[in-house]
Design an enzyme around this catalytic site. Structure first.
Site, short mmCIF file in Angstrom:
data_model
loop_
_atom_site.label_atom_id
_atom_site.label_comp_id
_atom_site.label_asym_id
_atom_site.label_seq_id
_atom_site.Cartn_x
_atom_site.Cartn_y
_atom_site.Cartn_z
N TRP A 190 -28.47 14.41 -21.49
CA TRP A 190 -29.14 13.21 -20.96
C TRP A 190 -28.76 12.00 -21.82
O TRP A 190 -28.57 10.91 -21.32
CB TRP A 190 -30.65 13.46 -20.97
CG TRP A 190 -31.48 12.33 -20.43
CD1 TRP A 190 -31.04 11.27 -19.70
CD2 TRP A 190 -32.89 12.17 -20.56
NE1 TRP A 190 -32.10 10.44 -19.37
CE2 TRP A 190 -33.24 10.97 -19.90
CE3 TRP A 190 -33.88 12.92 -21.19
CZ2 TRP A 190 -34.56 10.52 -19.84
CZ3 TRP A 190 -35.19 12.46 -21.13
CH2 TRP A 190 -35.51 11.27 -20.46
N ASP B 128 -32.35 20.22 -14.49
CA ASP B 128 -32.83 19.62 -15.75
C ASP B 128 -34.28 19.98 -16.01
O ASP B 128 -35.07 19.15 -16.48
CB ASP B 128 -32.70 18.09 -15.70
CG ASP B 128 -31.29 17.61 -15.41
OD1 ASP B 128 -30.34 18.34 -15.70
OD2 ASP B 128 -31.16 16.48 -14.88
N ARG C 116 -26.81 19.87 -19.67
CA ARG C 116 -25.99 18.67 -19.68
C ARG C 116 -26.68 17.63 -20.56
O ARG C 116 -27.91 17.68 -20.74
CB ARG C 116 -25.77 18.14 -18.26
CG ARG C 116 -27.03 17.79 -17.48
CD ARG C 116 -26.69 17.29 -16.09
NE ARG C 116 -27.88 16.90 -15.33
CZ ARG C 116 -27.83 16.21 -14.17
NH1 ARG C 116 -26.66 15.86 -13.67
NH2 ARG C 116 -28.95 15.89 -13.55
N THR D 294 -41.02 9.33 -12.95
CA THR D 294 -40.87 10.67 -13.52
C THR D 294 -41.87 10.93 -14.64
O THR D 294 -42.60 11.94 -14.63
CB THR D 294 -39.44 10.86 -14.07
OG1 THR D 294 -38.51 10.68 -13.01
CG2 THR D 294 -39.27 12.26 -14.64
#
Length: 321
Positions: free
Chosen positions: A243, A184, A241, A105
């Site tokens: 992480w 996200d 949300r 990522t």
């Protein structure tokens, strides 16, 4: 070759707009055009030619077109501005298509920015990797931001999952811009203010806009101020949300359209409960701005401590607005 342009008051203001830097003795201007009509054919070549560790701003103008390359602004390339010359941000596009499946990522970004006092205006930064249902990791970052005092004006960030990574070293400001993704798509532990910026969830199934990993020791994370939230399908988008457990996100005085899943705009992530994170809203409007027990509201008594300038000031009083 670097063209030196003697500074006048007007030139200094133009070169330094929104950066918070003092006027330098000179400004450096580099030019890029894929058709060979400028000094450099690639954005990276111009960055490589820029002065190192400079307190004077280097403006790199980029002729309208599509530049398919991975762009890196290393830590020693300071005070660089990338300026698209098209009539709109959509006409100057910096794009690549790496993904987490092959690069992980963090290394999948189309652009990496480590140099402090970076700026970008009137251009698009995109990762056009197409998510494949058969893959496990589908993240594909457009912009990996790891720089202090970065400013983005009139830009578009385009991607799918994990479009914008704001790392912990980052303190950044984005205004009058557009960020698009799926899951996200604004994430990380840095501090960033979005002002008058549209975030768009483009997946029909919806998903969370933010995944903040703000350290518990840091007061400020992500602030959306007078922004607009839209989506492909109504009632499918969450505000975020956590992480990491103490993620901090505030949507303030923003327009929340019917995109928002009003009954549950904040959700858990792995073992991190959204209720333990620092998530809140303040005086939002629109059909998605309903109030219930799942939507913590910032008290009026704390509003003065959660302004864009409070988020950005740091210890040096930085004010890019």
């Amino acid at each position: 070759m670097i063209t030196r342009v003697a500074s006048s008051a007007a030139l200094a203001v133009a070169a330094l707009a929104g950066t918070g830097l003092a006027t330098p003795a000179f400004a450096a201007t580099l030019t890029v055009a894929a058709d060979g009509s400028a000094q450099y054919r690639t954005v990276q070549a111009a960055i490589n030619a820029a002065p190192v560790n400079s307190s004077a701003r280097t403006t790199i103008t980029i002729k309208a077109g599509t530049y398919r390359e991975v762009v890196r602004v290393p830590a020693n390339k300071t005070a660089i501005t990338l300026q698209g010359l098209g009539s709109t941000p959509a006409q100057t596009v910096l794009v690549f298509n790496n993904s987490a499946t092959t690069h992980g990522t963090f290394n999948s970004a189309s652009m990496f920015v480590d140099g402090r006092d970076f700026g970008a205006t009137n251009l698009t930064i995109s990762n056009d990797y197409v998510e494949k249902p058969s893959t496990v990791d589908q993240q594909a970052v457009a912009l990996h931001l790891n720089a202090d005092r970065a400013v983005f004006r009139n830009v578009r960030l385009l991607g799918d999952q994990d479009t914008l990574l704001v790392n912990e070293k980052s303190r950044a400001y984005m205004a009058d811009s557009y960020v698009e993704g799926t899951v996200d798509f604004i994430f990380g532990g840095g501090t960033m203010v979005f002002e008058r910026t549209t975030t768009h969830e483009k997946r029909t199934a919806g998903g969370p806009i933010t995944a903040a990993s703000t350290p518990a020791t840091r007061k400020y994370g992500l602030l959306f101020y007078k922004c607009t939230v839209t989506s492909a399908v109504a009632g499918t988008t969450q505000l975020g949300r956590p992480w990491r457990p103490a993620g901090q996100v505030l949507f303030r005085e923003s327009t929340l359209t019917a995109a928002i899943r009003t009954s549950q705009p904040w959700i858990d992530m792995s073992d991190n409960s959204w209720r333990n994170a620092r998530f809140s809203e303040y005086r939002n409007t629109g059909p998605g701005a309903t109030k219930n027990s799942n939507r913590p509201q910032l008290p009026d008594s704390q509003a003065g401590d959660h302004t864009p300038q409070k988020y950005l000031a740091g210890t040096d009083g930085w004010n890019p607005r």
